[in-house]
Design an enzyme around this catalytic site. Sequence first.
Site, PDB file in Angstrom:
ATOM      1  N   ASP A   1       0.798  -1.358  -0.110  1.00 41.64           N
ATOM      2  CA  ASP A   1       0.123  -0.064   0.073  1.00 41.64           C
ATOM      3  C   ASP A   1       0.890   1.334  -0.160  1.00 41.64           C
ATOM      4  O   ASP A   1       1.850   1.461   0.848  1.00 41.64           O
ATOM      5  CB  ASP A   1      -0.709   0.052   1.299  1.00 41.64           C
ATOM      6  N   ILE A   2       0.703   2.022  -1.037  1.00 38.27           N
ATOM      7  CA  ILE A   2       1.505   3.152  -1.169  1.00 38.27           C
ATOM      8  C   ILE A   2       1.517   4.114   0.281  1.00 38.27           C
ATOM      9  O   ILE A   2       2.496   4.667   0.443  1.00 38.27           O
ATOM     10  CB  ILE A   2       1.239   3.974  -2.402  1.00 38.27           C
TER      11      ILE A   2
ATOM     12  N   ASN B   1      -5.608  13.671 -10.514  1.00 35.40           N
ATOM     13  CA  ASN B   1      -6.204  13.990 -11.664  1.00 35.40           C
ATOM     14  C   ASN B   1      -6.004  15.597 -11.790  1.00 35.40           C
ATOM     15  O   ASN B   1      -5.451  16.021 -10.794  1.00 35.40           O
ATOM     16  CB  ASN B   1      -7.744  13.687 -11.749  1.00 35.40           C
TER      17      ASN B   1
ATOM     18  N   GLY C   1      -9.190   5.335  -5.841  1.00 29.50           N
ATOM     19  CA  GLY C   1      -8.044   4.577  -5.869  1.00 29.50           C
ATOM     20  C   GLY C   1      -6.834   5.386  -5.332  1.00 29.50           C
ATOM     21  O   GLY C   1      -6.890   5.561  -3.923  1.00 29.50           O
ATOM     22  N   VAL C   2      -5.713   5.359  -5.702  1.00 31.92           N
ATOM     23  CA  VAL C   2      -4.503   5.926  -4.952  1.00 31.92           C
ATOM     24  C   VAL C   2      -4.639   7.215  -4.268  1.00 31.92           C
ATOM     25  O   VAL C   2      -4.209   7.449  -3.230  1.00 31.92           O
ATOM     26  CB  VAL C   2      -3.077   6.065  -5.782  1.00 31.92           C
ATOM     27  N   ASP C   3      -5.378   8.073  -5.161  1.00 32.63           N
ATOM     28  CA  ASP C   3      -5.379   9.455  -4.771  1.00 32.63           C
ATOM     29  C   ASP C   3      -6.293   9.623  -3.446  1.00 32.63           C
ATOM     30  O   ASP C   3      -6.033  10.286  -2.643  1.00 32.63           O
ATOM     31  CB  ASP C   3      -6.363   9.989  -5.819  1.00 32.63           C
TER      32      ASP C   3
ATOM     33  N   GLY D   1      -5.062   2.196 -13.298  1.00 33.83           N
ATOM     34  CA  GLY D   1      -6.248   1.610 -12.546  1.00 33.83           C
ATOM     35  C   GLY D   1      -7.507   2.228 -13.488  1.00 33.83           C
ATOM     36  O   GLY D   1      -7.788   1.912 -14.434  1.00 33.83           O
TER      37      GLY D   1
ATOM     38  N   TYR E   1      -7.544   4.939 -15.134  1.00 33.25           N
ATOM     39  CA  TYR E   1      -7.426   5.594 -16.335  1.00 33.25           C
ATOM     40  C   TYR E   1      -6.938   4.594 -17.389  1.00 33.25           C
ATOM     41  O   TYR E   1      -6.838   4.823 -18.697  1.00 33.25           O
ATOM     42  CB  TYR E   1      -6.050   6.472 -16.174  1.00 33.25           C
TER      43      TYR E   1
END
Length: 191
Positions: free
Chosen positions: A25-26, A39, A47-49, A140, A142
């Site tokens: 996990d980042i 974005n 997601g990650v964001d 992901g 995108y």
Amino acid sequence: MSRTRRAEGTDFSFLDGRLRVRTGDITRQTADVIVNAANSGLMGGGGVDGAIHRAGGPAILEECRAIRRERFPDGLPTGESVETTAGRLPARYVIHTVGPVWHGGTAGEPRLLASCYSSSLALAARLGARSIAYPAISTGVYGYPRDLAARVVWETLSGFCRENATPRMIILVFYSSDDSEVFLLATGSGG
Ligand code: APR
């Protein structure tokens, strides 16, 4: 799409130890810089964001708002990078970059994806970062095919490491071991 989460912690090492490939996990990585697959609106997302904003807290969004107001009223262009605080994350900065949406590969996607990595690496070097951790940008929501993204990432990172001494450590964090394996196979490093 079926993905299996397996135990975190397996590290693969390339480019004389400068590049690490890891499943995890980042938001749990300890690095000077954590990169966000944002974005252009910079107001968060899924997601990650979403995970980075949730774990890092509201200070990140506050700085994103200021960046929009003062520097990018029309949004951060695809392929470019900006830094904010990392809030509560175990990092000094979050670098937000905007990956390309996959339109079939003929809309400049490889060049734009490469630019995400090179612009964030250059920014991290200017910030004095010794280590930087990346999610698999654009693969992901995108829709960038993972194997094609892997080749772009590998070429960009190996070129960067040949020409630049810092950051010393680049960590690619894949969310599933399946994603790590696609990267390792696509770059000729696994299997
Ligand atoms: N840690 C590491 N990797 C993660 C995590 C996490 N916590 N969460 C998701 N991933 C993986 C996904 O499995 C995928 O492989 O990160 C990769 C990138 O996926 P996305 O987060 O969907 O990013 P991207 O494809 O670049 O799409 C960006 O998604 O939520 C929005 O605001 C974001 O609009 C932007 C778009």
